[in-house]
Design a protein around this motif. Structure first.
Motif, short mmCIF file in Angstrom:
data_model
loop_
_atom_site.label_atom_id
_atom_site.label_comp_id
_atom_site.label_asym_id
_atom_site.label_seq_id
_atom_site.Cartn_x
_atom_site.Cartn_y
_atom_site.Cartn_z
N GLY A 129 -6.41 31.86 11.04
CA GLY A 129 -7.86 31.91 10.94
C GLY A 129 -8.42 31.31 9.67
N GLY A 130 -7.55 30.99 8.76
CA GLY A 130 -7.98 30.42 7.49
C GLY A 130 -8.19 28.92 7.56
N SER A 131 -8.50 28.34 6.43
CA SER A 131 -8.76 26.90 6.34
C SER A 131 -7.87 26.27 5.28
CB SER A 131 -10.23 26.65 5.98
OG SER A 131 -11.10 27.12 6.98
N ALA A 132 -7.67 24.99 5.43
CA ALA A 132 -6.91 24.23 4.44
C ALA A 132 -7.40 22.79 4.47
CB ALA A 132 -5.42 24.29 4.74
N SER A 133 -7.24 22.14 3.36
CA SER A 133 -7.68 20.75 3.25
C SER A 133 -6.55 19.92 2.68
CB SER A 133 -8.91 20.65 2.36
OG SER A 133 -9.34 19.31 2.25
N LEU A 134 -6.30 18.80 3.30
CA LEU A 134 -5.31 17.86 2.82
C LEU A 134 -6.02 16.59 2.37
CD1 LEU A 134 -2.61 18.17 5.64
CD2 LEU A 134 -2.84 19.52 3.56
N SER A 135 -5.45 15.96 1.37
CA SER A 135 -6.04 14.73 0.87
C SER A 135 -4.95 13.68 0.71
CB SER A 135 -6.74 14.98 -0.47
OG SER A 135 -7.37 13.80 -0.93
N VAL A 158 0.85 -1.19 0.00
CA VAL A 158 0.00 0.00 0.00
C VAL A 158 0.88 1.24 0.00
CG1 VAL A 158 -1.75 1.31 1.24
CG2 VAL A 158 -1.81 -1.20 1.27
N GLN A 159 0.57 2.17 -0.87
CA GLN A 159 1.26 3.45 -0.89
C GLN A 159 0.24 4.55 -0.71
OE1 GLN A 159 3.48 3.45 -4.60
NE2 GLN A 159 5.32 2.84 -3.50
N LEU A 160 0.66 5.58 0.03
CA LEU A 160 -0.20 6.72 0.29
C LEU A 160 0.41 7.96 -0.35
CD1 LEU A 160 -0.95 6.12 4.10
CD2 LEU A 160 -2.35 5.46 2.14
N GLN A 161 -0.41 8.70 -1.07
CA GLN A 161 0.05 9.92 -1.75
C GLN A 161 -0.76 11.09 -1.24
OE1 GLN A 161 2.61 10.14 -4.13
NE2 GLN A 161 2.34 12.36 -3.87
N ALA A 162 -0.08 12.00 -0.57
CA ALA A 162 -0.76 13.15 0.01
C ALA A 162 -0.68 14.36 -0.91
CB ALA A 162 -0.16 13.50 1.36
N SER A 163 -1.67 15.22 -0.79
CA SER A 163 -1.68 16.47 -1.55
C SER A 163 -2.34 17.54 -0.70
CB SER A 163 -2.42 16.29 -2.87
OG SER A 163 -3.78 15.93 -2.63
N GLY A 164 -2.11 18.78 -1.11
CA GLY A 164 -2.66 19.90 -0.35
C GLY A 164 -1.57 20.58 0.45
N GLY A 165 -1.98 21.42 1.35
CA GLY A 165 -1.00 22.15 2.15
C GLY A 165 -0.63 23.47 1.50
N GLY A 166 0.41 24.07 2.03
CA GLY A 166 0.85 25.36 1.52
C GLY A 166 0.78 26.42 2.59
N LEU A 167 0.73 27.66 2.15
CA LEU A 167 0.72 28.79 3.08
C LEU A 167 -0.71 29.27 3.31
CD1 LEU A 167 2.35 30.92 4.65
CD2 LEU A 167 2.40 32.27 2.52
N VAL A 168 -1.06 29.40 4.58
CA VAL A 168 -2.41 29.82 4.96
C VAL A 168 -2.29 30.91 6.03
CG1 VAL A 168 -4.67 29.05 5.79
CG2 VAL A 168 -3.18 27.44 4.59
N LYS A 219 -13.22 6.26 -3.37
CA LYS A 219 -12.10 6.94 -4.02
C LYS A 219 -10.76 6.62 -3.36
CE LYS A 219 -14.89 10.84 -5.60
NZ LYS A 219 -15.07 12.32 -5.60
N ASN A 220 -10.79 5.77 -2.34
CA ASN A 220 -9.57 5.40 -1.61
C ASN A 220 -8.86 6.62 -1.04
OD1 ASN A 220 -10.14 2.85 -2.46
ND2 ASN A 220 -8.31 2.59 -3.72
N THR A 221 -9.62 7.56 -0.54
CA THR A 221 -9.01 8.78 -0.02
C THR A 221 -9.39 9.04 1.44
OG1 THR A 221 -10.84 10.15 -0.79
CG2 THR A 221 -8.96 9.91 -2.27
N VAL A 222 -8.47 9.68 2.13
CA VAL A 222 -8.72 10.18 3.47
C VAL A 222 -8.33 11.65 3.46
CG1 VAL A 222 -6.47 9.30 4.23
CG2 VAL A 222 -8.17 9.99 5.93
N SER A 223 -9.17 12.48 4.03
CA SER A 223 -8.96 13.91 3.99
C SER A 223 -8.87 14.49 5.40
CB SER A 223 -10.10 14.59 3.23
OG SER A 223 -10.16 14.11 1.90
N LEU A 224 -8.18 15.59 5.48
CA LEU A 224 -8.09 16.34 6.73
C LEU A 224 -8.53 17.76 6.45
CD1 LEU A 224 -7.17 16.47 9.72
CD2 LEU A 224 -4.94 17.23 8.88
N GLN A 225 -9.63 18.16 7.04
CA GLN A 225 -10.13 19.53 6.91
C GLN A 225 -9.71 20.30 8.14
OE1 GLN A 225 -11.71 21.11 4.37
NE2 GLN A 225 -11.53 22.97 5.59
N MET A 226 -9.01 21.39 7.92
CA MET A 226 -8.48 22.20 9.02
C MET A 226 -9.07 23.59 8.94
SD MET A 226 -4.48 20.99 8.76
CE MET A 226 -4.31 21.49 7.05
#
Length: 128
Positions: free
Chosen positions: A14-20, A1-11, A80-87
């Motif tokens: 008080g803002g929001s970001a989502s990682l997948s 099993v391999q996991l590929q993450a995406s998202g992140g960056g500069l926020v 979709k075989n995905t797990v997300s993190l909503q921040m």
């Protein structure tokens, strides 16, 4: 099993970001994994952020502190075989490298042990 993450960056604070994170397994196999996210702030140890047991919908957070509870949540899409993190309501102390993780064993979601499968980290920087 391999996991590929995406998202992140500069926020901004008080803002929001989502990682997948997408897993390279069949949908059925993914549904049998407990999944979640960890983070490592500069100069600090890696820490558990939140996770989901396989077959469950309750989000588990670190039992010993509530720094992200109420602001972060984890979700999964087994189709979709995905797990997300909503921040939401991000703070400068949320800055760090976030990594998704998975395992057939679920104990780590409760704070016992660590998962075996890791994705590459993605940097989230929260500016003050």
């Amino acid at each position: 099993v391999q996991l590929q993450a995406s998202g992140g960056g500069l926020v901004q604070t008080g803002g929001s970001a989502s990682l997948s994170c997408t897993a390279s397994v069949s949908g059925r196999a993914f549904s049998r994994l407990s999944v979640g996210w960890f983070r490592q702030a500069p100069g600090k140890d890696r820490e558990f952020v939140a996770g989901l047991r396989w077959g469950g919908s309750n989000v588990y957070y670190p039992y010993h502190e509530d720094s992200v509870k109420g602001r972060f949540t984890v979700s999964r899409d087994n189709a979709k075989n995905t797990v997300s993190l909503q921040m939401n309501n991000l703070k400068p102390e949320d800055t760090g490298v976030y990594s998704c993780a998975a395992d057939t064993v679920e104990a780590w979601v409760f704070g016992i042990g660590m998962p075996e499968i890791w994705g590459q980290g993605t940097l989230v920087t929260v500016s003050s």
